[in-house]
Design a protein around this motif. Structure first.
Motif, PDB file in Angstrom:
ATOM      1  N   ARG A 114      -9.304   2.068  -5.745  1.00  0.00           N
ATOM      2  CA  ARG A 114      -8.216   1.456  -5.377  1.00  0.00           C
ATOM      3  C   ARG A 114      -8.307   0.474  -4.162  1.00  0.00           C
ATOM      4  O   ARG A 114      -7.811  -0.693  -4.379  1.00  0.00           O
ATOM      5  N   LEU A 115      -8.608   1.075  -3.269  1.00  0.00           N
ATOM      6  CA  LEU A 115      -8.685   0.455  -1.891  1.00  0.00           C
ATOM      7  C   LEU A 115      -9.794  -0.624  -2.009  1.00  0.00           C
ATOM      8  O   LEU A 115      -9.620  -1.750  -1.587  1.00  0.00           O
ATOM      9  N   VAL A 116     -10.576  -0.521  -2.817  1.00  0.00           N
ATOM     10  CA  VAL A 116     -11.756  -1.667  -2.939  1.00  0.00           C
ATOM     11  C   VAL A 116     -11.281  -2.508  -3.816  1.00  0.00           C
ATOM     12  O   VAL A 116     -11.606  -3.841  -3.490  1.00  0.00           O
ATOM     13  N   THR A 117     -10.434  -2.204  -4.788  1.00  0.00           N
ATOM     14  CA  THR A 117      -9.998  -3.401  -5.762  1.00  0.00           C
ATOM     15  C   THR A 117      -9.252  -4.012  -5.086  1.00  0.00           C
ATOM     16  O   THR A 117      -8.877  -5.334  -5.188  1.00  0.00           O
ATOM     17  N   LYS A 118      -8.300  -3.612  -4.045  1.00  0.00           N
ATOM     18  CA  LYS A 118      -7.424  -4.259  -3.210  1.00  0.00           C
ATOM     19  C   LYS A 118      -8.079  -4.984  -2.246  1.00  0.00           C
ATOM     20  O   LYS A 118      -7.419  -5.976  -1.408  1.00  0.00           O
ATOM     21  N   GLY A 119      -9.363  -4.914  -1.899  1.00  0.00           N
ATOM     22  CA  GLY A 119     -10.065  -5.665  -0.953  1.00  0.00           C
ATOM     23  C   GLY A 119     -10.007  -4.981   0.473  1.00  0.00           C
ATOM     24  O   GLY A 119     -10.109  -5.700   1.409  1.00  0.00           O
ATOM     25  N   LEU A 120      -9.635  -3.865   0.252  1.00  0.00           N
ATOM     26  CA  LEU A 120      -8.957  -3.226   1.738  1.00  0.00           C
ATOM     27  C   LEU A 120     -10.357  -2.317   2.423  1.00  0.00           C
ATOM     28  O   LEU A 120     -10.227  -1.745   3.524  1.00  0.00           O
ATOM     29  N   ALA A 121     -11.407  -2.035   1.576  1.00  0.00           N
ATOM     30  CA  ALA A 121     -12.085  -1.222   1.867  1.00  0.00           C
ATOM     31  C   ALA A 121     -13.558  -1.815   1.150  1.00  0.00           C
ATOM     32  O   ALA A 121     -13.500  -2.238  -0.120  1.00  0.00           O
ATOM     33  N   ARG A 122     -14.849  -1.266   1.382  1.00  0.00           N
ATOM     34  CA  ARG A 122     -15.940  -1.426   0.637  1.00  0.00           C
ATOM     35  C   ARG A 122     -17.016  -0.245   0.720  1.00  0.00           C
ATOM     36  O   ARG A 122     -16.922   0.484   1.596  1.00  0.00           O
ATOM     37  N   ARG A 123     -17.679  -0.372  -0.398  1.00  0.00           N
ATOM     38  CA  ARG A 123     -18.700   0.611  -0.482  1.00  0.00           C
ATOM     39  C   ARG A 123     -20.205   0.243  -0.057  1.00  0.00           C
ATOM     40  O   ARG A 123     -20.517  -0.995  -0.366  1.00  0.00           O
ATOM     41  N   HIS A 124     -20.777   1.295   0.464  1.00  0.00           N
ATOM     42  CA  HIS A 124     -22.090   0.802   0.955  1.00  0.00           C
ATOM     43  C   HIS A 124     -22.947   2.009   0.571  1.00  0.00           C
ATOM     44  O   HIS A 124     -22.698   3.060   0.923  1.00  0.00           O
ATOM     45  N   ARG A 125     -24.180   1.694  -0.153  1.00  0.00           N
ATOM     46  CA  ARG A 125     -24.856   2.789  -0.549  1.00  0.00           C
ATOM     47  C   ARG A 125     -26.070   2.894   0.690  1.00  0.00           C
ATOM     48  O   ARG A 125     -26.529   2.106   1.358  1.00  0.00           O
ATOM     49  N   ALA A 126     -26.244   4.269   1.201  1.00  0.00           N
ATOM     50  CA  ALA A 126     -27.028   4.336   2.273  1.00  0.00           C
ATOM     51  C   ALA A 126     -28.410   4.286   1.809  1.00  0.00           C
ATOM     52  O   ALA A 126     -28.890   4.848   0.623  1.00  0.00           O
TER      53      ALA A 126
ATOM     54  N   GLY B 144     -12.209  -6.270   6.658  1.00  0.00           N
ATOM     55  CA  GLY B 144     -11.442  -7.043   7.570  1.00  0.00           C
ATOM     56  C   GLY B 144     -10.166  -7.024   7.045  1.00  0.00           C
ATOM     57  O   GLY B 144      -9.216  -6.902   7.766  1.00  0.00           O
ATOM     58  N   VAL B 145      -9.786  -7.240   5.802  1.00  0.00           N
ATOM     59  CA  VAL B 145      -8.333  -7.218   5.448  1.00  0.00           C
ATOM     60  C   VAL B 145      -7.727  -5.841   5.742  1.00  0.00           C
ATOM     61  O   VAL B 145      -6.663  -5.927   6.256  1.00  0.00           O
ATOM     62  N   GLY B 146      -8.483  -4.926   5.361  1.00  0.00           N
ATOM     63  CA  GLY B 146      -7.773  -3.526   5.573  1.00  0.00           C
ATOM     64  C   GLY B 146      -7.549  -3.132   7.160  1.00  0.00           C
ATOM     65  O   GLY B 146      -6.267  -2.809   7.413  1.00  0.00           O
TER      66      GLY B 146
ATOM     67  N   ALA C 276      -5.426   6.637   4.190  1.00  0.00           N
ATOM     68  CA  ALA C 276      -7.050   6.739   4.272  1.00  0.00           C
ATOM     69  C   ALA C 276      -7.576   5.375   4.795  1.00  0.00           C
ATOM     70  O   ALA C 276      -8.632   5.432   5.691  1.00  0.00           O
ATOM     71  N   LEU C 277      -6.915   4.600   5.067  1.00  0.00           N
ATOM     72  CA  LEU C 277      -7.064   3.280   5.778  1.00  0.00           C
ATOM     73  C   LEU C 277      -7.265   3.714   7.191  1.00  0.00           C
ATOM     74  O   LEU C 277      -8.090   3.204   8.048  1.00  0.00           O
TER      75      LEU C 277
ATOM     76  N   VAL D 244       0.827  -1.302  -0.102  1.00  0.00           N
ATOM     77  CA  VAL D 244      -0.048   0.045   0.139  1.00  0.00           C
ATOM     78  C   VAL D 244       0.848   1.215  -0.021  1.00  0.00           C
ATOM     79  O   VAL D 244       1.927   1.271   0.760  1.00  0.00           O
ATOM     80  N   THR D 245       0.457   2.284  -0.654  1.00  0.00           N
ATOM     81  CA  THR D 245       1.124   3.419  -0.614  1.00  0.00           C
ATOM     82  C   THR D 245       0.824   4.334   0.691  1.00  0.00           C
ATOM     83  O   THR D 245      -0.104   3.693   1.306  1.00  0.00           O
ATOM     84  N   LEU D 246       1.479   5.276   0.919  1.00  0.00           N
ATOM     85  CA  LEU D 246       1.449   6.115   2.117  1.00  0.00           C
ATOM     86  C   LEU D 246      -0.024   6.533   2.021  1.00  0.00           C
ATOM     87  O   LEU D 246      -0.583   6.792   3.040  1.00  0.00           O
ATOM     88  N   SER D 247      -0.506   7.297   0.888  1.00  0.00           N
ATOM     89  CA  SER D 247      -1.848   7.703   0.706  1.00  0.00           C
ATOM     90  C   SER D 247      -2.953   6.682   0.920  1.00  0.00           C
ATOM     91  O   SER D 247      -3.883   6.819   1.894  1.00  0.00           O
ATOM     92  N   GLN D 248      -2.890   5.542   0.655  1.00  0.00           N
ATOM     93  CA  GLN D 248      -3.813   4.562   0.680  1.00  0.00           C
ATOM     94  C   GLN D 248      -3.787   4.225   2.290  1.00  0.00           C
ATOM     95  O   GLN D 248      -4.756   3.959   2.929  1.00  0.00           O
TER      96      GLN D 248
END
Lengths: 147, 147
Positions: free
Chosen positions: B66-78, B91-93, B34-35, B27-31
């Motif tokens: 990028r985070l979602v692609t790597k499986g580190l985050a997920r999107r949820h529609r409210a 969980g991985v993130g 964010a995590l 992961v980069t520093l930016s990523q």
DNA sequence: CCTTGCATAGTACGATCATTGCATAGTACA
DNA sequence: TGTACTATGCAATGATCGTACTATGCAAGG
């Protein structure tokens, strides 16, 4: 004990990061890192620089390109072995590193000034108080916010 | 006084940088930043994330991509306001952030363990000794080497 | 009640620049 | 000639922004 130091670490990393942000001449973290190496270790060859930065020689060459373009470093062809290029930080580059350091010192001075003296406290107490003075919450484990 | 804290700062920033390097999932520093925000502040909207990171909304969207692609985050529609998207660390993130924190703790524990006790020393003495234990030379002003 | 207009949230797209590595070329030394 | 150091071409990924677009919610007016 460790927790106290970890808290202080978070605070200090934040300080270091902020001292790099908002600079007049915009430099990336990698570029600044290279500059710091050139300042601390003196002029370096491209290969040595690559080694110190942990990147490939070609990456180092291009890094030096960008630093030279920005006027932060200079290339010097060695007279002995004309294959070798010594990279030297320029006056501007040195001034930039100095400014970042000055900012860091200033912010740390501000934080230290806001602390209670407590000269007889233990190391744990001292570091805990430092972290608290820096606005870090000991319980929340990650609030760097650097860059 | 400030010098002592600056020395400790150099040491601690080095620790933080090393704890981030050599990770399995790169992961980069930016990523990572964010995590960490998602871990510490909980699920955030894209706009809030952009604000916390100090970047534009579009940048935040791509970062989340990028985070979602790597499986580190997920999107949820409210469900209430379907315009809003909450970004949640996976969980991985979370495990990744935990691992970095664990590394940092481990290295700090090692450094602390190598220090002389000196529980009654002043803050200045404590921080100076900490920096010395970490192998930092107080005179050389810049030896970060972070990634 | 429905529509129209405006504000908000997020995304898509195009662009620029940085970083990185691999493979290759050029140049200098031995 | 062979080796060492540097530079360059090529290619991929990432960070970043501005602008434009879509979708949704909200409020005023018909």
């Amino acid at each position: 004990m460790v927790d106290a130091v970890v808290a202080a670490s978070r605070a200090l990393v934040g300080v270091a990061a902020r001292s790099l942000a908002g600079l007049e001449e915009e430099v990336t973290l990698s570029q600044y890192r290279a500059l710091v190496l050139l300042c601390s270790r003196g002029p370096q060859g491209v290969a040595q620089l690559a080694d110190l930065l942990g990147v490939s020689p070609s990456t180092a060459t291009r890094m030096v390109d960008r630093l030279v373009t920005k006027g932060l470093a200079r290339r010097h062809r060695a007279s002995r072995d004309r294959r070798c290029v010594t990279v030297r930080v320029s006056g501007v580059g040195e001034a930039l590193v100095r400014e970042v350091t000055a900012r860091r010192r200033a912010e740390i001075a501000r934080i230290v000034g806001s602390m209670a003296p407590g000269s007889h406290e233990s190391l744990v107490r001292a570091l805990s108080e430092f972290a608290r003075a820096a606005g870090e919450v000991p319980d929340q484990s990650w609030a760097w916010g650097w860059q």
